[in-house]
Write a protein that holds these residues in place. Sequence first.
Motif, PDB file in Angstrom:
ATOM      1  N   ASN A 167       0.840  -1.217   0.000  1.00 48.32           N
ATOM      2  CA  ASN A 167       0.000   0.000   0.000  1.00 48.32           C
ATOM      3  C   ASN A 167       0.867   1.258   0.000  1.00 48.32           C
ATOM      4  N   THR A 183      -9.912   6.068  -3.845  1.00 50.08           N
ATOM      5  CA  THR A 183     -10.406   4.872  -3.155  1.00 50.08           C
ATOM      6  C   THR A 183      -9.490   4.488  -2.002  1.00 50.08           C
ATOM      7  N   HIS A 184      -8.326   5.126  -1.887  1.00 50.10           N
ATOM      8  CA  HIS A 184      -7.345   4.676  -0.908  1.00 50.10           C
ATOM      9  C   HIS A 184      -7.581   5.276   0.470  1.00 50.10           C
ATOM     10  N   LEU A 185      -7.250   4.465   1.476  1.00 52.13           N
ATOM     11  CA  LEU A 185      -7.647   4.796   2.841  1.00 52.13           C
ATOM     12  C   LEU A 185      -7.090   6.141   3.327  1.00 52.13           C
ATOM     13  N   LEU A 188      -8.510   9.293   1.763  1.00 52.15           N
ATOM     14  CA  LEU A 188      -9.935   9.424   2.108  1.00 52.15           C
ATOM     15  C   LEU A 188     -10.094   9.937   3.538  1.00 52.15           C
ATOM     16  N   ARG A 201     -15.665   5.458   6.387  1.00 50.76           N
ATOM     17  CA  ARG A 201     -16.313   4.162   6.642  1.00 50.76           C
ATOM     18  C   ARG A 201     -15.229   3.101   6.801  1.00 50.76           C
ATOM     19  N   PHE A 203     -14.375  -0.622   6.526  1.00 48.53           N
ATOM     20  CA  PHE A 203     -14.966  -1.775   5.850  1.00 48.53           C
ATOM     21  C   PHE A 203     -14.784  -3.050   6.682  1.00 48.53           C
ATOM     22  N   CYS A 214      -8.967  -4.501   8.962  1.00 50.94           N
ATOM     23  CA  CYS A 214      -7.961  -5.080   8.054  1.00 50.94           C
ATOM     24  C   CYS A 214      -6.580  -4.478   8.291  1.00 50.94           C
ATOM     25  N   ARG A 216      -2.842  -3.691   6.662  1.00 51.45           N
ATOM     26  CA  ARG A 216      -2.136  -3.502   5.391  1.00 51.45           C
ATOM     27  C   ARG A 216      -0.732  -2.989   5.669  1.00 51.45           C
ATOM     28  N   ARG A 276     -15.658  -5.052   2.389  1.00 48.39           N
ATOM     29  CA  ARG A 276     -15.587  -4.793   0.952  1.00 48.39           C
ATOM     30  C   ARG A 276     -15.230  -6.118   0.260  1.00 48.39           C
ATOM     31  N   ASP A 279     -11.512  -8.070  -0.137  1.00 47.48           N
ATOM     32  CA  ASP A 279     -10.482  -7.592   0.795  1.00 47.48           C
ATOM     33  C   ASP A 279      -9.932  -8.764   1.614  1.00 47.48           C
TER      34      ASP A 279
HETATM   35  N1  UDP Z   1     -10.660   0.928   3.745  1.00 46.90           N
HETATM   36  C1  UDP Z   1     -11.678   1.312   4.594  1.00 46.90           C
HETATM   37  N2  UDP Z   1     -12.449   2.395   4.254  1.00 46.90           N
HETATM   38  C2  UDP Z   1     -12.242   3.088   3.095  1.00 46.90           C
HETATM   39  C3  UDP Z   1     -11.182   2.697   2.243  1.00 46.90           C
HETATM   40  C4  UDP Z   1     -10.406   1.608   2.592  1.00 46.90           C
HETATM   41  O1  UDP Z   1     -11.916   0.699   5.642  1.00 46.90           O
HETATM   42  O2  UDP Z   1     -13.006   4.043   2.835  1.00 46.90           O
HETATM   43  C5  UDP Z   1      -9.813  -0.227   4.116  1.00 46.90           C
HETATM   44  C6  UDP Z   1      -9.813  -1.356   3.094  1.00 46.90           C
HETATM   45  O3  UDP Z   1     -10.847  -2.276   3.385  1.00 46.90           O
HETATM   46  C7  UDP Z   1      -8.422  -1.967   3.299  1.00 46.90           C
HETATM   47  C8  UDP Z   1      -7.577  -0.777   3.740  1.00 46.90           C
HETATM   48  O4  UDP Z   1      -8.489   0.241   4.154  1.00 46.90           O
HETATM   49  O5  UDP Z   1      -8.460  -2.889   4.361  1.00 46.90           O
HETATM   50  C9  UDP Z   1      -6.724  -0.225   2.622  1.00 46.90           C
HETATM   51  O6  UDP Z   1      -7.550  -0.033   1.490  1.00 46.90           O
HETATM   52  P1  UDP Z   1      -7.053   0.700   0.187  1.00 46.90           P
HETATM   53  O7  UDP Z   1      -8.216   0.790  -0.747  1.00 46.90           O
HETATM   54  O8  UDP Z   1      -6.361   1.967   0.567  1.00 46.90           O
HETATM   55  O9  UDP Z   1      -5.927  -0.252  -0.400  1.00 46.90           O
HETATM   56  P2  UDP Z   1      -5.960  -1.827  -0.782  1.00 46.90           P
HETATM   57  O10 UDP Z   1      -5.418  -2.549   0.407  1.00 46.90           O
HETATM   58  O11 UDP Z   1      -7.355  -2.207  -1.129  1.00 46.90           O
HETATM   59  O12 UDP Z   1      -5.034  -1.895  -1.945  1.00 46.90           O
END
Ligand code: UDP
Length: 320
Positions: A167, A183-185, A188, A201, A203, A214, A216, A276, A279
């Motif tokens: 990540n 879309t990245h945590l 956001l 939110r 997930f 989760c 990462r 999601r 995931d």
């Molecule tokens: N996540 C979350 N809320 C959000 C966006 C992401 O809880 O609004 C969580 C997502 O489920 C994952 C982590 O944050 O566990 C990282 O998500 P991201 O999309 O940044 O990267 P990914 O790991 O999917 O490549």
Amino acid sequence: MKLVVTGGAGYVGSVCAARLVESGHDVVVVDDLSTGHADAVPDGCTFVEGELTEVVGPLLADGVDGVLHFAAKSLVGESMEDPHKYWQGNVVTSLRLLEAMREHRVARLVFSSTAATYGEPDSGSITENAPTRPSNTYGATKLAIDHAIASYATAYGLGGVSLRYFNVAGAHGPFGERHTTETHLIPLVLQVAFGQREHIRIFGEDWPTRDGTCVRDYIHVTDLADAHLLALENAVPGAHRVYNLGNGTGFSVREVIDACRRITGHAIPASVAQRRPGDPAELVASSAAARTDLGWQPRRTGLDEIVSDAWEFARRQHGQ
Ligand code: UDP
């Protein structure tokens, strides 16, 4: 070296182009600006705006030592809804690039691959030997390109390195993450601090992890760029090497949100939402091979450091 950076107006591409220029390389950035930003192209680079397959031939004909290939479609959800865009935009385009490199005898390629090539691996830190079972079209297209590079290395002598990012986060001074569709945590969560969204939110909070959210492996984009420089220098003709790049430490979604609260001083309301689809509970890299073979050493591994660089960049974008 004289280098071509595809996708150098995007997040990782612009940071890598900046590091290459800082290291004294002669850099040409190619980008069609479909998702990148012209003002993200670092000073000191020559910028060619255009569709990669149209402009790359003449550029490589000039005599180039290496290509760093970042230009790609990279939205997981979109890749499932519109796979053609990904097979065409990622795989077909990359094959054309490989052909142009072969024609013009370009010796080195560093490719922006992804941890999504592994899909949903078993828990534990992920090495390059983990099975590659991508669970989305985006990951499948990146894996297909990895395979193509491997055969070009074996048959035509290309020195190829695929770097599989976990990540990517943080910023490198004025170069950072600016996606129209975010879309990245971390970005956001920072949008909540700017009042651009009401809450973040989470997930799922019933995952088998230490706090139920989760986990990462967030890698600072400057450390990632350093790995590209090392990969370029260490590319071996006729060989395709694959390296995972991560911090080696996992952080949970709640830990990320808490770090953002600390750094921004904002309360950042959070709510729990559905898991999601696709995931995995935990994704943490083993970057032992990159450390051993390339001598790579990530230096910005603390979550607060990663978040504060992302925050500084976001403030800059907001004119603060
Ligand atoms: N996540 C979350 N809320 C959000 C966006 C992401 O809880 O609004 C969580 C997502 O489920 C994952 C982590 O944050 O566990 C990282 O998500 P991201 O999309 O940044 O990267 P990914 O790991 O999917 O490549």
